[in-house]
Design a protein around this motif. Sequence first.
Motif, PDB file in Angstrom:
ATOM      1  N   LEU A 103      41.840  58.555  40.524  1.00  0.00           N
ATOM      2  CA  LEU A 103      41.049  57.632  41.353  1.00  0.00           C
ATOM      3  C   LEU A 103      41.941  56.548  41.951  1.00  0.00           C
ATOM      4  CD1 LEU A 103      38.199  56.703  42.290  1.00  0.00           C
ATOM      5  CD2 LEU A 103      38.153  55.239  40.263  1.00  0.00           C
ATOM      6  N   TYR A 104      42.864  56.015  41.148  1.00  0.00           N
ATOM      7  CA  TYR A 104      43.779  54.987  41.650  1.00  0.00           C
ATOM      8  C   TYR A 104      44.666  55.543  42.766  1.00  0.00           C
ATOM      9  CZ  TYR A 104      47.106  51.101  41.503  1.00  0.00           C
ATOM     10  OH  TYR A 104      47.892  50.013  41.825  1.00  0.00           O
ATOM     11  N   ALA A 105      45.164  56.759  42.551  1.00  0.00           N
ATOM     12  CA  ALA A 105      45.990  57.388  43.589  1.00  0.00           C
ATOM     13  C   ALA A 105      45.184  57.633  44.854  1.00  0.00           C
ATOM     14  CB  ALA A 105      46.567  58.704  43.063  1.00  0.00           C
ATOM     15  N   ALA A 106      43.916  58.075  44.692  1.00  0.00           N
ATOM     16  CA  ALA A 106      43.070  58.312  45.867  1.00  0.00           C
ATOM     17  C   ALA A 106      42.804  57.016  46.619  1.00  0.00           C
ATOM     18  CB  ALA A 106      41.746  58.953  45.434  1.00  0.00           C
ATOM     19  N   PHE A 107      42.555  55.937  45.884  1.00  0.00           N
ATOM     20  CA  PHE A 107      42.319  54.640  46.522  1.00  0.00           C
ATOM     21  C   PHE A 107      43.517  54.208  47.360  1.00  0.00           C
ATOM     22  CE2 PHE A 107      40.731  50.455  47.139  1.00  0.00           C
ATOM     23  CZ  PHE A 107      41.782  49.575  46.933  1.00  0.00           C
ATOM     24  N   LEU A 108      44.712  54.348  46.801  1.00  0.00           N
ATOM     25  CA  LEU A 108      45.909  53.939  47.528  1.00  0.00           C
ATOM     26  C   LEU A 108      46.251  54.893  48.662  1.00  0.00           C
ATOM     27  CD1 LEU A 108      48.211  52.890  44.542  1.00  0.00           C
ATOM     28  CD2 LEU A 108      46.752  51.428  45.964  1.00  0.00           C
ATOM     29  N   ALA A 109      45.833  56.170  48.530  1.00  0.00           N
ATOM     30  CA  ALA A 109      46.228  57.171  49.521  1.00  0.00           C
ATOM     31  C   ALA A 109      45.258  57.272  50.688  1.00  0.00           C
ATOM     32  CB  ALA A 109      46.352  58.546  48.860  1.00  0.00           C
ATOM     33  N   VAL A 110      44.004  56.868  50.508  1.00  0.00           N
ATOM     34  CA  VAL A 110      43.025  57.073  51.570  1.00  0.00           C
ATOM     35  C   VAL A 110      43.390  56.209  52.779  1.00  0.00           C
ATOM     36  CG1 VAL A 110      41.413  55.281  50.807  1.00  0.00           C
ATOM     37  CG2 VAL A 110      40.551  57.276  52.014  1.00  0.00           C
ATOM     38  N   PRO A 111      43.465  56.786  53.976  1.00  0.00           N
ATOM     39  CA  PRO A 111      43.955  56.026  55.145  1.00  0.00           C
ATOM     40  C   PRO A 111      43.133  54.795  55.476  1.00  0.00           C
ATOM     41  CG  PRO A 111      43.991  58.375  55.603  1.00  0.00           C
ATOM     42  CD  PRO A 111      43.277  58.216  54.291  1.00  0.00           C
ATOM     43  N   CYS A 112      41.828  54.842  55.218  1.00  0.00           N
ATOM     44  CA  CYS A 112      41.012  53.681  55.590  1.00  0.00           C
ATOM     45  C   CYS A 112      41.266  52.485  54.684  1.00  0.00           C
ATOM     46  CB  CYS A 112      39.528  54.037  55.586  1.00  0.00           C
ATOM     47  SG  CYS A 112      38.936  54.613  54.004  1.00  0.00           S
ATOM     48  N   VAL A 113      42.012  52.656  53.597  1.00  0.00           N
ATOM     49  CA  VAL A 113      42.417  51.514  52.774  1.00  0.00           C
ATOM     50  C   VAL A 113      43.720  50.931  53.299  1.00  0.00           C
ATOM     51  CG1 VAL A 113      43.222  50.800  50.491  1.00  0.00           C
ATOM     52  CG2 VAL A 113      41.190  52.223  50.701  1.00  0.00           C
ATOM     53  N   TRP A 114      44.784  51.763  53.351  1.00  0.00           N
ATOM     54  CA  TRP A 114      46.094  51.188  53.682  1.00  0.00           C
ATOM     55  C   TRP A 114      46.272  50.892  55.167  1.00  0.00           C
ATOM     56  CZ3 TRP A 114      48.380  54.624  56.892  1.00  0.00           C
ATOM     57  CH2 TRP A 114      48.163  55.993  56.700  1.00  0.00           C
ATOM     58  N   MET A 115      45.566  51.627  56.044  1.00  0.00           N
ATOM     59  CA  MET A 115      45.757  51.350  57.476  1.00  0.00           C
ATOM     60  C   MET A 115      45.142  50.007  57.857  1.00  0.00           C
ATOM     61  SD  MET A 115      47.339  52.877  59.934  1.00  0.00           S
ATOM     62  CE  MET A 115      47.776  51.823  61.311  1.00  0.00           C
ATOM     63  N   VAL A 116      43.977  49.694  57.286  1.00  0.00           N
ATOM     64  CA  VAL A 116      43.379  48.387  57.554  1.00  0.00           C
ATOM     65  C   VAL A 116      44.127  47.299  56.792  1.00  0.00           C
ATOM     66  CG1 VAL A 116      41.246  47.042  57.470  1.00  0.00           C
ATOM     67  CG2 VAL A 116      41.149  49.478  57.976  1.00  0.00           C
ATOM     68  N   TYR A 407      34.972  46.485  55.560  1.00  0.00           N
ATOM     69  CA  TYR A 407      36.069  46.968  54.728  1.00  0.00           C
ATOM     70  C   TYR A 407      35.771  46.769  53.246  1.00  0.00           C
ATOM     71  CZ  TYR A 407      41.049  47.550  53.521  1.00  0.00           C
ATOM     72  OH  TYR A 407      42.241  47.965  53.001  1.00  0.00           O
ATOM     73  N   TRP A 408      35.037  45.726  52.885  1.00  0.00           N
ATOM     74  CA  TRP A 408      34.682  45.483  51.499  1.00  0.00           C
ATOM     75  C   TRP A 408      33.866  46.643  50.933  1.00  0.00           C
ATOM     76  CZ3 TRP A 408      35.113  44.440  46.844  1.00  0.00           C
ATOM     77  CH2 TRP A 408      34.051  44.177  45.979  1.00  0.00           C
ATOM     78  N   CYS A 409      33.093  47.343  51.747  1.00  0.00           N
ATOM     79  CA  CYS A 409      32.296  48.469  51.254  1.00  0.00           C
ATOM     80  C   CYS A 409      33.187  49.562  50.676  1.00  0.00           C
ATOM     81  CB  CYS A 409      31.422  49.035  52.374  1.00  0.00           C
ATOM     82  SG  CYS A 409      30.185  47.885  52.985  1.00  0.00           S
ATOM     83  N   VAL A 410      34.344  49.804  51.294  1.00  0.00           N
ATOM     84  CA  VAL A 410      35.271  50.813  50.780  1.00  0.00           C
ATOM     85  C   VAL A 410      35.774  50.393  49.403  1.00  0.00           C
ATOM     86  CG1 VAL A 410      37.408  52.070  51.228  1.00  0.00           C
ATOM     87  CG2 VAL A 410      35.943  51.383  53.131  1.00  0.00           C
ATOM     88  N   HIS A 411      36.214  49.151  49.274  1.00  0.00           N
ATOM     89  CA  HIS A 411      36.716  48.659  47.995  1.00  0.00           C
ATOM     90  C   HIS A 411      35.616  48.691  46.948  1.00  0.00           C
ATOM     91  CE1 HIS A 411      39.903  47.332  50.592  1.00  0.00           C
ATOM     92  NE2 HIS A 411      40.597  46.829  49.598  1.00  0.00           N
ATOM     93  N   ALA A 412      34.402  48.309  47.341  1.00  0.00           N
ATOM     94  CA  ALA A 412      33.298  48.276  46.386  1.00  0.00           C
ATOM     95  C   ALA A 412      32.974  49.673  45.868  1.00  0.00           C
ATOM     96  CB  ALA A 412      32.068  47.656  47.042  1.00  0.00           C
ATOM     97  N   ALA A 413      33.045  50.678  46.741  1.00  0.00           N
ATOM     98  CA  ALA A 413      32.765  52.049  46.309  1.00  0.00           C
ATOM     99  C   ALA A 413      33.795  52.510  45.276  1.00  0.00           C
ATOM    100  CB  ALA A 413      32.752  52.984  47.514  1.00  0.00           C
ATOM    101  N   PHE A 414      35.073  52.245  45.534  1.00  0.00           N
ATOM    102  CA  PHE A 414      36.098  52.616  44.558  1.00  0.00           C
ATOM    103  C   PHE A 414      35.961  51.792  43.279  1.00  0.00           C
ATOM    104  CE2 PHE A 414      38.910  55.802  46.095  1.00  0.00           C
ATOM    105  CZ  PHE A 414      38.833  55.766  47.473  1.00  0.00           C
ATOM    106  N   ALA A 415      35.589  50.515  43.406  1.00  0.00           N
ATOM    107  CA  ALA A 415      35.405  49.682  42.219  1.00  0.00           C
ATOM    108  C   ALA A 415      34.278  50.226  41.355  1.00  0.00           C
ATOM    109  CB  ALA A 415      35.123  48.242  42.624  1.00  0.00           C
ATOM    110  N   CYS A 416      33.173  50.667  41.985  1.00  0.00           N
ATOM    111  CA  CYS A 416      32.066  51.247  41.227  1.00  0.00           C
ATOM    112  C   CYS A 416      32.514  52.512  40.494  1.00  0.00           C
ATOM    113  CB  CYS A 416      30.906  51.564  42.170  1.00  0.00           C
ATOM    114  SG  CYS A 416      30.010  50.108  42.753  1.00  0.00           S
TER     115      CYS A 416
END
Length: 794
Positions: A103-116, A407-416
């Motif tokens: 999950l941590y790797a997916a969070f860091l790898a997903v483009p909508c996290v690091w590109m923004v 953008y917070w919605c993406v972080h919140a989904a991974f946090a959940c």
Amino acid sequence: MELKTARGTRLLTVIGALWLLSVFGAFSPGLLSPDSIRQYEQGLSGSYGNWHPPLVSWLNGIAGRGFGSPWPLLLLQLAATAAGMALLVRLAPARRSRWALALYAAFLAVPCVWMVAAMLWKDVLMAAAMLLAVAAIRYRRPPWALVALTAAALFRQNAILAAAPLLIPALALFPSFSATRRRHAVAVGVGAVALAIAPKLVDRALGAADEWPIGALLACDAMGIYSREPSLLASSPYALELTPEDPPRAYDPSNCVPTFYGDPSVRRIELLSLAPRRELVAAEWRRVVLLRPWDYLRNRLVQFHALLGLRPSVCYAFQVESTSNPWGLQPRTDGALYRILSRTALATVQGLLFRPVFWLALLAGFALLAVRKLARRGLIFWTALSAFSYASAYLFVGMGCDFRYLYWCVHAAFACAALWLAEEPPPTSPPAGATTLPGGSSGLGPQVSAAARFGAFALSGWLQLWYSRGVPQDAGPLVVTGGAGFIGSRLAARLLALGHEVVVADDLSLGRWENLGDSLGHPGLRRHELDVCSVAFVDLLVRERPSRVFHFAANSDISKGTAEPQTDLRRTFLTTFHTLEAMRAADCRQLVFASTSAIYGEAPSALPEDYGPLVPISLYGASKLAAEAFVSAYCHLYRMRAWTFRFPNVVGPNLTHGAIYDFVHRLHSDRTVLRVLGNGSQKKPYLHVDDLLDAILLAVEAGAPEGGPPAAYNVAGEGATDVASIAELVREALGLEDARIEYGQGDRGWPGDVPRFSYDTSKIRALGWRPRLESSAAVRAAVEAEVAKCRRSS
């Protein structure tokens, strides 16, 4: 391996550090938007406004003065993002450690996290602070949670809506606040008020000017209602600056730019005029909303529909390059890592990952599952509710269609997901007499549990309602005619980099597919070798259903048109006519047209867009002028929107003709003498192609009236360069200082050549455009590029 151990912590640290260094190395000093540039300017000057959070401007100023650029701010937001998620996944039990690591790797790898995250933007800082707040609550560190929630509210004015739900579990961790339900409720209320007041205190501490940002929202809402009911304008405070015909032409529900910065030929509201008359503006908003509530809601729903990513094409997902700025702050776009990361993001930009509705659907699922076991998974519910609360606010306050807002919605989904893997334990020692909190603490009873369940199901139903709505059919690909030529190929590459699907049509009479370079392998590019005047082009547009056509196909060799008059008739005028007819057949109503300074002829002064009479002296100029007239007529007759850009001498890589191209190739083939047409005194403004594209894309974003005259713009850089100087530069670049330069007679190179002209570019500059290179610098860069290309090919 259990991630809670020292070994597991080191592994998470290494993964996070590698991610941070990769994104930082590729995009340093961070991608700047026009708003980011404004905040950086305010930070350096120490003069703040509250349109954007002054705290972020202040941090920009510290970075700029101390380190020469905002790179420390980029480093800060990347580190906070990686650390926040690492803290959450670290709590997973040993049996789930592999899932947590994935999950941590997916969070860091997903483009909508690091590109923004590569953007220097307040929403990135806010999301990182919110993620740290969730982690602090999960580690039962309520003081740190309150610090992070306060920081989020200071980074983004409306982040109070995201922070408020997390106050409930955060304050429940204080025994004195959670002893009774009433005391806990009072503490949450006081905390919410404090978060709302904190930005005002920072504004006062930094001496930020009150720019009344909410005035823009009220004005946009009023314009939307006027566009549906023009009769309301007569008794409004805007009656002196607008006519009933203006609101439908200046209002766009998914973009506030046309309302304030649209085509100057259309009357619009002056943004700076709102604050001095705020009472009138606010009263007018209340009046029109009460009179036409359904029109207000309809406009809001259209805007929110686009914001959630329910359109076929995602808009404003991220930037690839920084906007032009006085400090030259740009990432190294020639770096291998930059190219790999930007291409990866562009390949996914139109997919689910960049659609907020996808992340809201995931959050709805987590919320529904969490309400079944609130004592163990309450923080999941409050985190999901935080994201939903923040997203829902944009139904009423949104003025733009932009992924980064949510953008917070993406972080919140991974946090959940991380909290789910960690399985929150029940409270260990609630205060005496306290009831169990749904967030694993105390202070709330079964009434809130029932309300939470109802809220989760209501959010799920609301989301399904949005899924059932139709999507507009006006978001097709972009077509570039002449897209293999000098300017067209550069434009196509830029549009692909912005995430668009691009269809290139070119007969390759002047262009070459090689001009598209790395874009040839882009999945969003489709190219067709065909004549724009053919039936095949009509079939192409009908099949592709484009949303906009960039018409750049023309005979750009003016001297050739003089020798063969039919060339300009067919390749310059008739290509435009056939493009307009093909657009009409495909029901495409937006055209960006490449015109020229040659339409003006010889004029004695700086040329504004409304200069007249227009008396071109070349067949090329005459054909372009006739084409402009047809574009205008089609706009009026068939309700089209059009932008007309009158180019100066444009230079850059992949030239196909012109003085620089001719001089380099002549002197390279005959290294003893360079023959120049005319006496070398011809002096004109030269503009680099990248600066030209900046102007075009900025003006197109500002909008154009539907069914009205085309939005016409002169585009030129600073200064001018004479032909003799170009000849000297070419001789120097080739290292042939001993070669002779033989000049001809007269002050022009060929019949129809305009030896001197200058532009009035105040109209395009009013939109905020500034060229990065002045005329002589643009010429030098183009000469060096052409010499290098010539040497490679020999």
